[in-house]
Design a protein around this motif. Structure first.
Motif, short mmCIF file in Angstrom:
data_model
loop_
_atom_site.label_atom_id
_atom_site.label_comp_id
_atom_site.label_asym_id
_atom_site.label_seq_id
_atom_site.Cartn_x
_atom_site.Cartn_y
_atom_site.Cartn_z
N GLY A 140 22.46 57.90 49.99
CA GLY A 140 21.84 56.60 49.75
C GLY A 140 21.76 56.23 48.28
N VAL A 141 20.91 55.25 47.99
CA VAL A 141 20.70 54.80 46.61
C VAL A 141 20.23 55.96 45.74
N CYS A 142 19.28 56.74 46.26
CA CYS A 142 18.62 57.79 45.47
C CYS A 142 19.62 58.74 44.82
N LEU A 143 20.49 59.31 45.64
CA LEU A 143 21.42 60.32 45.11
C LEU A 143 22.59 59.69 44.36
N ASN A 144 23.07 58.54 44.84
CA ASN A 144 24.31 57.98 44.29
C ASN A 144 24.09 57.05 43.11
N VAL A 145 23.13 56.15 43.22
CA VAL A 145 22.93 55.14 42.16
C VAL A 145 21.44 54.93 41.88
N GLY A 146 20.67 56.01 41.90
CA GLY A 146 19.23 55.86 41.69
C GLY A 146 18.64 57.06 40.98
N CYS A 147 17.67 57.70 41.67
CA CYS A 147 16.87 58.76 41.04
C CYS A 147 17.69 59.85 40.37
N ILE A 148 18.75 60.31 41.05
CA ILE A 148 19.46 61.49 40.55
C ILE A 148 20.30 61.18 39.31
N PRO A 149 21.20 60.18 39.34
CA PRO A 149 21.93 59.89 38.10
C PRO A 149 21.01 59.45 36.96
N SER A 150 19.91 58.77 37.28
CA SER A 150 19.01 58.35 36.20
C SER A 150 18.35 59.57 35.56
N LYS A 151 18.00 60.58 36.36
CA LYS A 151 17.38 61.79 35.78
C LYS A 151 18.38 62.57 34.95
N GLY A 179 8.02 49.63 54.04
CA GLY A 179 6.96 49.22 53.11
C GLY A 179 6.83 50.13 51.92
N GLN A 180 5.94 49.71 51.04
CA GLN A 180 5.69 50.44 49.79
C GLN A 180 4.88 51.71 50.07
N PRO A 181 4.96 52.70 49.19
CA PRO A 181 5.84 52.76 48.02
C PRO A 181 7.27 53.11 48.41
N MET A 182 8.24 52.51 47.70
CA MET A 182 9.65 52.77 47.99
C MET A 182 10.07 54.04 47.25
N LEU A 183 9.69 55.18 47.80
CA LEU A 183 9.92 56.47 47.14
C LEU A 183 10.56 57.45 48.12
N ALA A 184 11.45 58.28 47.58
CA ALA A 184 12.23 59.19 48.43
C ALA A 184 11.34 60.15 49.21
#
Length: 343
Positions: A42-53, A316-321
């Protein structure tokens, strides 16, 4: 690929979706996992949390070498090869998404790459990425369709100098002056990275503090650091227009301390994310979706249709993994007959 049937269909392979699929499979269910992207995660691994970290780690190394000069250990200014930096970041992502593909195979989870939409309460049509279509019949479904970046109508999104978080993570170039619209976590992560790579940063936030929603005493040290390092941080300020000119993006600002206009080389739009609940044909399954695109669910993650569940950003929020992953386990366990609920 012929039409298929399964016990559990999972729509979306982000942290919520893959966790749900793996947990259901571990509990003995036959599982099909549908996602439109080439790699799981998803977003997290491909274009979100992981590349940003990964990029934040590089930024921290640059900052530490600079800060150590005050302690008697000096380094020269960094030589940055953006192509090599990008390749390293992509390698980090690739190892994790490849690991997910292996875990799916080990559990006999069938993965289908394509865009899935419900056609009835027990059927999903998938437009396959390689062309053609397949229909998947299911006993239970878990919607983990995630969210997408919000765009602003008065900003020329077609101009390549205007980027969202996905574009920012590509690190195609380091602009001279970067405007970050939105002082939330995503905007400030990218501001941190681009500042250390050499850009002059201006942050514009509509509300009266950075990272709205976080406690002020927690945000205060970060805000103090941002004010010291960045060219400008404008709170209680809105962007009212952007004009694309050959020599830069001319931005109109409305805020007590902000200039009426300013010119930037690039703009990062990071004003939040909207759920994808209205993009999956949910109404044809009878699943209720609110006007914002969120899908209301019970404590057992059931939608308005008892055999269809929903988890993650779309509920719904929070939008967190980690919140999506916990909801995923609840949904999978309820489907398997366990007395599980989200607390």
């Amino acid at each position: 690929m012929e039409n298929q049937t399964t016990e559990v269909l999972v729509l979306g392979a982000g942290p919520g979706g893959y966790t749900a699929a793996f947990r259901a499979a571990d509990l003995g269910k036959k599982v099909v996992l549908v996602d439109r992207e080439p790699a799981l995660g998803g977003v997290c691994l491909n274009v979100g949390c992981i590349p940003s970290k990964a990029l934040l780690h590089a930024a921290r190394v640059i900052a530490e070498t600079r800060e150590m000069s005050e302690n008697g250990v000096s380094f020269g200014p960094p030589k940055i090869d953006l192509g090599q930096l990008r390749a390293w970041k992509d390698g980090v992502v690739g190892r994790l998404t490849g690991g997910l593909a292996t875990l799916a195979r080990q559990r006999n989870v069938t993965t289908i790459r394509g865009y899935g939409r419900f056609t009835s309460p027990h059927e999903l049509a998938v437009e396959l990425a390689e062309g053609g279509a397949v229909s998947v019949g299911f006993e239970h479904a878990i919607i983990a369709a995630g969210s997408e970046a919000i765009t602003l109508p008065f900003i020329p999104a077609s101009d390549p100098r205007v980027i969202d978080s996905t574009g920012a993570l590509e690190v195609e170039e380091v602009p001279g002056r970067l405007l970050v619209i939105g002082g939330g976590i995503i905007g400030l992560e990218m501001a941190t990275v681009y500042h250390e790579l050499g850009a002059q940063i201006t942050v514009v936030e509509l509300l009266d503090q950075l990272i709205p929603g976080a406690d002020r005493d927690v945000v205060a040290p970060l805000a103090k650091r941002a004010a010291r390092l960045y060219e400008n941080v404008f709170l209680r300020t809105r962007v009212t227009g952007v004009e694309a000119r050959p020599d830069g993006l001319v931005v109109s600002l409305d805020g007590a301390k902000a200039p009426a206009t300013d010119t930037f080389d690039r703009i990062l739009v990071a004003v939040g994310r909207r759920p994808n609940g209205s993009l999956i044909g949910a109404e044809r399954a009878g699943v209720a979706v609110d006007p914002s695109g969120f899908i209301p669910v019970s404590k057992q993650m059931r939608t308005s249709v008892p055999h269809v569940f929903a988890i993650g950003d779309v509920v719904g929020q929070p939008m967190l993994a980690h919140k999506a992953m916990h909801e995923a386990k609840v949904a999978a366990e309820v489907i398997a007959g366990k007395n599980s609920f989200f607390d």
